[in-house]
Design a protein around this motif. Structure first.
Motif, PDB file in Angstrom:
ATOM      1  N   LEU A 102       0.822  -1.206   0.000  1.00  0.00           N
ATOM      2  CA  LEU A 102       0.000   0.000   0.000  1.00  0.00           C
ATOM      3  C   LEU A 102       0.861   1.263   0.000  1.00  0.00           C
ATOM      4  O   LEU A 102       0.496   2.292  -0.558  1.00  0.00           O
ATOM      5  CB  LEU A 102      -0.882  -0.042   1.250  1.00  0.00           C
ATOM      6  CG  LEU A 102      -2.163   0.759   1.288  1.00  0.00           C
ATOM      7  CD1 LEU A 102      -3.029   0.492   0.077  1.00  0.00           C
ATOM      8  CD2 LEU A 102      -2.927   0.426   2.573  1.00  0.00           C
ATOM      9  N   TYR A 103       2.010   1.150   0.638  1.00  0.00           N
ATOM     10  CA  TYR A 103       2.901   2.312   0.768  1.00  0.00           C
ATOM     11  C   TYR A 103       4.286   1.940   0.258  1.00  0.00           C
ATOM     12  O   TYR A 103       4.640   0.767   0.194  1.00  0.00           O
ATOM     13  CB  TYR A 103       3.004   2.734   2.247  1.00  0.00           C
ATOM     14  CG  TYR A 103       1.670   2.985   2.899  1.00  0.00           C
ATOM     15  CD1 TYR A 103       0.839   4.011   2.458  1.00  0.00           C
ATOM     16  CD2 TYR A 103       1.225   2.181   3.953  1.00  0.00           C
ATOM     17  CE1 TYR A 103      -0.401   4.239   3.052  1.00  0.00           C
ATOM     18  CE2 TYR A 103      -0.011   2.404   4.561  1.00  0.00           C
ATOM     19  CZ  TYR A 103      -0.818   3.429   4.102  1.00  0.00           C
ATOM     20  OH  TYR A 103      -2.036   3.649   4.687  1.00  0.00           O
ATOM     21  N   ILE A 104       5.051   2.966  -0.092  1.00  0.00           N
ATOM     22  CA  ILE A 104       6.441   2.696  -0.474  1.00  0.00           C
ATOM     23  C   ILE A 104       7.338   3.186   0.669  1.00  0.00           C
ATOM     24  O   ILE A 104       6.999   4.162   1.345  1.00  0.00           O
ATOM     25  CB  ILE A 104       6.819   3.383  -1.818  1.00  0.00           C
ATOM     26  CG1 ILE A 104       6.535   4.893  -1.783  1.00  0.00           C
ATOM     27  CG2 ILE A 104       6.074   2.753  -2.974  1.00  0.00           C
ATOM     28  CD1 ILE A 104       6.935   5.620  -3.063  1.00  0.00           C
ATOM     29  N   PRO A 105       8.468   2.527   0.882  1.00  0.00           N
ATOM     30  CA  PRO A 105       9.325   2.951   2.001  1.00  0.00           C
ATOM     31  C   PRO A 105       9.756   4.400   1.814  1.00  0.00           C
ATOM     32  O   PRO A 105      10.091   4.825   0.699  1.00  0.00           O
ATOM     33  CB  PRO A 105      10.528   2.008   1.908  1.00  0.00           C
ATOM     34  CG  PRO A 105      10.070   0.856   1.079  1.00  0.00           C
ATOM     35  CD  PRO A 105       9.020   1.386   0.153  1.00  0.00           C
ATOM     36  N   LYS A 106       9.695   5.154   2.874  1.00  0.00           N
ATOM     37  CA  LYS A 106      10.064   6.563   2.838  1.00  0.00           C
ATOM     38  C   LYS A 106      11.491   6.702   2.310  1.00  0.00           C
ATOM     39  O   LYS A 106      12.393   5.984   2.740  1.00  0.00           O
ATOM     40  CB  LYS A 106       9.944   7.123   4.262  1.00  0.00           C
ATOM     41  CG  LYS A 106      10.158   8.602   4.400  1.00  0.00           C
ATOM     42  CD  LYS A 106       8.836   9.366   4.424  1.00  0.00           C
ATOM     43  CE  LYS A 106       9.066  10.877   4.400  1.00  0.00           C
ATOM     44  NZ  LYS A 106       9.494  11.399   3.097  1.00  0.00           N
ATOM     45  N   GLY A 107      11.649   7.601   1.379  1.00  0.00           N
ATOM     46  CA  GLY A 107      12.997   7.861   0.870  1.00  0.00           C
ATOM     47  C   GLY A 107      13.415   6.974  -0.288  1.00  0.00           C
ATOM     48  O   GLY A 107      14.492   7.146  -0.842  1.00  0.00           O
ATOM     49  N   SER A 108      12.560   6.014  -0.661  1.00  0.00           N
ATOM     50  CA  SER A 108      12.976   5.097  -1.723  1.00  0.00           C
ATOM     51  C   SER A 108      12.637   5.657  -3.103  1.00  0.00           C
ATOM     52  O   SER A 108      11.832   6.579  -3.250  1.00  0.00           O
ATOM     53  CB  SER A 108      12.307   3.740  -1.539  1.00  0.00           C
ATOM     54  OG  SER A 108      10.919   3.886  -1.693  1.00  0.00           O
ATOM     55  N   LYS A 109      13.242   5.078  -4.098  1.00  0.00           N
ATOM     56  CA  LYS A 109      12.982   5.461  -5.486  1.00  0.00           C
ATOM     57  C   LYS A 109      11.777   4.669  -5.973  1.00  0.00           C
ATOM     58  O   LYS A 109      11.694   3.469  -5.788  1.00  0.00           O
ATOM     59  CB  LYS A 109      14.231   5.137  -6.318  1.00  0.00           C
ATOM     60  CG  LYS A 109      14.030   5.189  -7.816  1.00  0.00           C
ATOM     61  CD  LYS A 109      14.402   6.560  -8.387  1.00  0.00           C
ATOM     62  CE  LYS A 109      14.213   6.602  -9.901  1.00  0.00           C
ATOM     63  NZ  LYS A 109      12.814   6.667 -10.339  1.00  0.00           N
ATOM     64  N   PHE A 110      10.849   5.379  -6.597  1.00  0.00           N
ATOM     65  CA  PHE A 110       9.653   4.721  -7.123  1.00  0.00           C
ATOM     66  C   PHE A 110       9.661   4.907  -8.633  1.00  0.00           C
ATOM     67  O   PHE A 110      10.061   5.951  -9.138  1.00  0.00           O
ATOM     68  CB  PHE A 110       8.405   5.361  -6.503  1.00  0.00           C
ATOM     69  CG  PHE A 110       7.114   4.671  -6.856  1.00  0.00           C
ATOM     70  CD1 PHE A 110       6.729   3.503  -6.214  1.00  0.00           C
ATOM     71  CD2 PHE A 110       6.270   5.190  -7.836  1.00  0.00           C
ATOM     72  CE1 PHE A 110       5.531   2.860  -6.527  1.00  0.00           C
ATOM     73  CE2 PHE A 110       5.071   4.560  -8.165  1.00  0.00           C
ATOM     74  CZ  PHE A 110       4.705   3.390  -7.494  1.00  0.00           C
ATOM     75  N   GLU A 111       9.253   3.872  -9.356  1.00  0.00           N
ATOM     76  CA  GLU A 111       9.270   3.956 -10.817  1.00  0.00           C
ATOM     77  C   GLU A 111       7.925   4.500 -11.304  1.00  0.00           C
ATOM     78  O   GLU A 111       6.909   3.807 -11.238  1.00  0.00           O
ATOM     79  CB  GLU A 111       9.550   2.560 -11.398  1.00  0.00           C
ATOM     80  CG  GLU A 111       9.824   2.524 -12.891  1.00  0.00           C
ATOM     81  CD  GLU A 111      11.063   3.310 -13.333  1.00  0.00           C
ATOM     82  OE1 GLU A 111      11.996   3.468 -12.519  1.00  0.00           O
ATOM     83  OE2 GLU A 111      11.070   3.779 -14.487  1.00  0.00           O
ATOM     84  N   PHE A 112       7.918   5.741 -11.739  1.00  0.00           N
ATOM     85  CA  PHE A 112       6.686   6.330 -12.262  1.00  0.00           C
ATOM     86  C   PHE A 112       6.575   6.052 -13.753  1.00  0.00           C
ATOM     87  O   PHE A 112       7.584   5.884 -14.434  1.00  0.00           O
ATOM     88  CB  PHE A 112       6.658   7.845 -11.992  1.00  0.00           C
ATOM     89  CG  PHE A 112       6.488   8.177 -10.540  1.00  0.00           C
ATOM     90  CD1 PHE A 112       5.227   8.297  -9.983  1.00  0.00           C
ATOM     91  CD2 PHE A 112       7.607   8.327  -9.717  1.00  0.00           C
ATOM     92  CE1 PHE A 112       5.068   8.582  -8.633  1.00  0.00           C
ATOM     93  CE2 PHE A 112       7.454   8.608  -8.365  1.00  0.00           C
ATOM     94  CZ  PHE A 112       6.185   8.731  -7.815  1.00  0.00           C
ATOM     95  N   ASN A 113       5.343   6.039 -14.226  1.00  0.00           N
ATOM     96  CA  ASN A 113       5.090   5.691 -15.626  1.00  0.00           C
ATOM     97  C   ASN A 113       5.275   6.908 -16.550  1.00  0.00           C
ATOM     98  O   ASN A 113       4.383   7.287 -17.304  1.00  0.00           O
ATOM     99  CB  ASN A 113       3.668   5.113 -15.747  1.00  0.00           C
ATOM    100  CG  ASN A 113       3.390   4.564 -17.121  1.00  0.00           C
ATOM    101  OD1 ASN A 113       4.309   4.153 -17.830  1.00  0.00           O
ATOM    102  ND2 ASN A 113       2.123   4.594 -17.527  1.00  0.00           N
TER     103      ASN A 113
END
Lengths: 737, 177
Positions: free
Chosen positions: A562-573
């Motif tokens: 549900l959440y991504i770890p704070k500070g991590s890189k997320f792959e946006f589309n």
């Protein structure tokens, strides 16, 4: 009660004589669960609004629908329907319902019809569709739709060879938001929006009047947030219900929201209140943004918005203090002033720099069930679509624009004769009260060779149709599974609780019957919708039998986070995989890559900006005749500030007509509500009233249609949305004039 | 046992779901209601306050309607719930006159009707229909004599007010403010 006794009584109540021995044996063979479904509660999901809450239709011992309650397992409603869902039974009992197919016998607009059989109605539609196809091509058939029935007609129209398909929920509602978020985060927000309101510490509402719009789970979560002591900041020229729950109400001057947003971004960047690590890791274009907003100081915004600089700073600080558990609510109906994509870009950017993506109390990462559809043959490729009639505009849009299809239906001396819309299917949407500029909609209708309206009620649009197909209500039919994103992937079933009243039919059946007549059988492989549902459900390890008992099934995958770890890189589309604070795609279309404020026209003396919104007990114009809901509210009122009422010598409940900047006078009169809750420069009314079709006996002539007064349409050049808040009205106190 | 209800005016949005849910639960005819929503605005623009209240029979400890009923149709059930036995009611409307909250109406079938706190549901261990449906969860129902009940706790921890306390009826409908 013993089961056998129950059966006996049930058999008597459903007309003992009518139940044959074999059916009785069949009943005895049923499980208790099936019996419950047979003589008690039936799963459904609501059709009264787009939120589609799942619930149970309760049928009493006389076989009559008693009430509808929420399904506890459903994340759209958590067991609690809203007033419209609870009052949904009124859509079934409404005595004004369409009862049988109708065929027009006179000129369009004279509203004379004869009752027809389904055969006759389909014969006529089939013939006209074929005529149009021969004369203009299949692309000249268009579809406007809203609600569950639209899917089946989408299939029909696509199979026929047209992609001129539009939902007013895009270009008249959510479109700017979806395009803005797609060009910032790489994804639109869809519905229900993935907002983690229940755990938010700061919720910012900009013209979004939660509580008056009953987006059910969001209203529930706003209440949860209040319980947990969240700060609510409401920006609204009107003292909305949400404003009354807010720590900070910013009574902004209408049409200046972008200025406020830009100055908030200015304050947050210059005070280093943004999420540096998130921006560095996940955003593109921060330096350009920073430079861009330097001029937009709180002092600059004060002169435009009338919101004091210290309030702008204080509220920006509140957002920072709460981050990442902060939400700048993106709203839903966002077609306001024509620069709406830019405004929603500013909203998206403000959210982005506060680092709330994938964070508790911010935006959660939604999950949606993957339900396979039976493999259909490829649709024929249309030679043209509405997009080819707009002169190369709207390249960032992949959904149909209702207004562009209306335009393509009105031939002009310059328009391309090979790209004309000549036939409309209008399914579950009352275009007359939905599209701004009613006059233009009617002009387009007069150019058509075929207009088919599918509805449960004799809405205005049906009065203009050549053929009216009466749909049974959602309580009387199966429909496709509800498959919507949420915190956990889930599916929901709608099944009939009672047989269709009158000579009404489900849209699924109508589309298929027409498909068979048009030689499109391959696109309609199932004989009944139950077969189709069962096939789909079995593909995902469930069954129609199971869903009849459960109503809602959670099908979340364990790996979903549900959440991504704070500070991590997320792959946006997006092209770079990062959030686009600076939008090169929008720039490539010739628009500002960063949001800018433009001043909008203001009312002349004696005129007031017409604002409109929702009431919790109504959905647009579609519930205005529902007996249960009109019992709560049977007309809209015109909110007028006491100072203005004094100038005009208006009295509470006095009937007035309205005249707009283009000289359009409202067909009906509206009662004045004198209230401090509205600014002196605007008036307000709830959308969806002032119905002009006398067959709507509850709704006819009650209140004023805001849509009728919206003749100045401010087109959004980026996505083609119809900005509707640039209209000004004055009072016509002699209502008989 | 003393049943009571509390409404959190800070959460109520005035949507009237309580009204429709009551109507469909209790077969209240369209045009009538056992509960209703009151909206009160105070102040001048932009210094404003708004209160929404879902109101109904207050199931008073000292119930004027019960005392004035000539047939005993208006009476108290266990837990202090004030109920009208329809069969015993002659429709004289003395109770309607006596009620400071205007909580009763004459049903088209001739008897006086009002909120029962959904006694039929309470007897099954359910909450009243209005409480169960409320989208903002702003309504609390339970036993005041049980210190562990949700309503006892919320009344202990929050500020509240009563409607027309000067009427001396000792109402059981609390408004959290």
């Amino acid at each position: 009660m013993q089961r056998r006794e129950f059966l006996k009584i049930s058999a008597l109540l459903t007309g003992g004589l009518a139940i044959s021995g074999t059916i009785f044996e069949e009943l005895l063979a049923m499980s208790d669960e099936d019996l419950k479904a047979k003589f008690g509660v039936y799963p459904t999901y609501c059709e009264i609004c787009f939120w589609q809450c799942a619930g149970w239709t309760h049928v009493n011992k006389d076989g009559v629908i008693q009430k509808i309650t929420g399904n506890d397992k459903d994340p759209h409603c958590n067991g609690r329907l809203c007033p419209r869902g609870t009052g949904g039974i009124g859509s079934y009992f409404d005595k004004d319902r369409l009862k049988t197919p109708l065929i027009r016998v006179n000129e369009r607009g004279q509203q004379k019809f004869r009752e027809a059989s389904w055969e006759e109605a389909f014969d006529l539609i089939e013939k006209k569709m074929k005529d149009i196809s021969v004369k203009y091509g299949p692309e000249s058939i268009a579809l406007f739709h809203h609600g569950s029935g639209g899917k089946y007609f989408t299939n029909l129209v696509k199979a026929f060879g047209s992609d001129n398909i539009a939902k007013p929920s895009f270009a008249q509602c959510m479109g700017p938001r979806e395009v803005a978020f797609a060009n910032t985060f790489g994804t639109g927000l869809s519905s229900p929006e993935p907002l983690d309101i229940r755990d938010s510490k700061c919720l910012v509402l900009i013209g979004s009047h939660l509580g008056e719009n009953m987006h059910n789970a969001q209203v529930q979560e706003m209440s949860d947030a209040i319980d947990k002591g969240a700060t609510i900041i409401t920006v609204d020229p009107r003292f909305s219900t949400a404003a009354s729950k807010s720590k900070h109400w910013l009574p902004i001057k209408p049409a200046t929201d972008i200025a406020l947003l830009l100055s908030w971004i200015n304050v947050i960047i210059n005070n280093e209140w943004y999420d540096k690590q998130f921006v560095e890791t996940n955003c593109d274009g921060f330096e350009q943004l920073k430079q861009h907003v330097q001029a937009f100081t709180p002092e600059w915004a004060y002169g435009i918005t009338t919101i004091k600089p210290e309030v702008i700073v204080k509220t920006a600080k509140e957002m920072h203090d709460a981050s990442p558990s902060v939400i700048i609510h993106p709203g839903r109906h966002t077609t306001w002033y024509g620069d709406d994509t830019q405004r929603l870009r500013a909203v998206a950017i403000l959210n982005a720099i506060l680092g709330n993506w994938g964070q508790r109390g911010g935006f959660y990462i939604p999950e949606k069930a993957e339900v396979p559809h039976f493999h259909l043959p490829e649709f024929p490729k249309p030679k043209w679509t509405w997009k080819d009639t707009t002169g190369g505009k709207y390249n960032l849009v992949d959904l149909g624009l209702s207004n562009a299809i209306v335009d393509a239906s009105i031939p002009t001396k310059d328009s391309d004769k090979t790209k004309q819309v000549k036939g409309w299917f209008v399914v579950g949407t009352n275009l007359i009260n939905t599209l701004p500029n009613t006059k233009r909609t009617l002009e387009a209708i007069q150019h058509l060779d075929l207009l088919v309206a599918v509805d449960t009620m004799p809405m205005e649009i049906t009065g203009w149709a050549d053929v009216v197909l009466p749909e049974c209500t959602y309580l009387e039919r199966f429909d496709s599974l509800r498959v919507s994103q949420n915190r956990e992937a889930n599916i929901s079933l709608r099944m009939p609780a009672v047989k269709p009243m009158y000579n009404t039919k489900p849209a699924w059946w109508m589309a298929r019957e027409l498909g068979l007549r048009l030689g499109l059988k391959a696109y309609f492989p199932f004989k009944t919708q139950e077969e189709e549902l069962d096939w789909e459900l079995k593909e995902i390890g469930s069954s129609l039998k199971e869903m009849k008992k459960e109503g809602v099934k959670i099908v979340s995958k364990p790996e979903h986070e549900l959440y991504i770890p704070k500070g991590s890189k997320f792959e946006f589309n997006t092209d770079s995989g990062k959030i686009q604070l600076y939008s090169a795609a929008i720039e490539a279309e010739g628009f500002s890559p960063l949001p800018v404020y433009t001043a909008h026209p203001e009312p002349e003396e004696g005129f007031y900006r017409l604002n409109y919104g929702r009431a919790p007990m109504h959905t647009f114009s579609r519930t205005a005749n529902n007996p249960n809901l009109t019992d709560l509210m049977d007309e809209n009122l015109l909110w007028v500030n006491p100072k203005i009422a004094k100038i005009w010598d208006l009295k509470e409940n006095q009937l007035v007509k309205l005249k707009n900047q283009d000289g359009v006078v409202s067909t009906f009169a509206i009662k004045v509500r004198i209230t401090e809750r509205i600014r002196h420069d605007s008036v307000y009314m709830v959308h969806g009233f002032g119905h002009a079709d006398a067959r709507l006996t509850q709704a006819f002539g009650r209140g004023v249609s805001d849509t009728e007064m919206i003749t100045n349409v401010m087109l959004d050049p980026i996505m083609g949305g119809t900005g509707m808040r640039g209209n000004f009205v004055t009072f016509v106190t002699d209502v008989n004039a | 046992m003393r049943y009571a209800m509390a409404i959190d005016t800070l959460k109520c949005v005035g949507c009237s779901d309580c009204v429709v849910a009551c109507q469909t639960e209790n077969n209240v005819p369209i045009g009538y209601c056992r509960d209703w929503v009151v909206e009160v605005t105070e102040g001048t623009y932009p210094q404003l306050a708004l209160e929404n209240r879902s109101e109904r029979c207050c199931h008073c400890e000292n119930a004027a309607c019960v005392r004035c009923c000539p047939t005993g149709a208006s009476h108290k059930e266990e837990g202090g719930i004030v109920v009208v036995t329809h069969e015993k009611c002659i429709g004289c409307a003395a109770c309607i006159q006596s009620c400071p909250y205007d909580a009763r109406y004459t049903h088209p079938d001739g008897y006086v009707d009002k909120c029962t706190f959904c006694l039929h549901r309470v007897n099954e261990g359910l909450k009243p229909a209005c409480v169960s449906v409320c989208p903002t969860k702003c309504m609390y129902f339970g036993d005041l004599d049980n210190p562990e009940s949700e309503i006892s706790k919320v009344l202990k921890n929050r500020k509240w007010k009563l409607l027309i306390p000067e009427a001396g009826t000792d109402p059981k409908l609390y408004f959290l403010v």
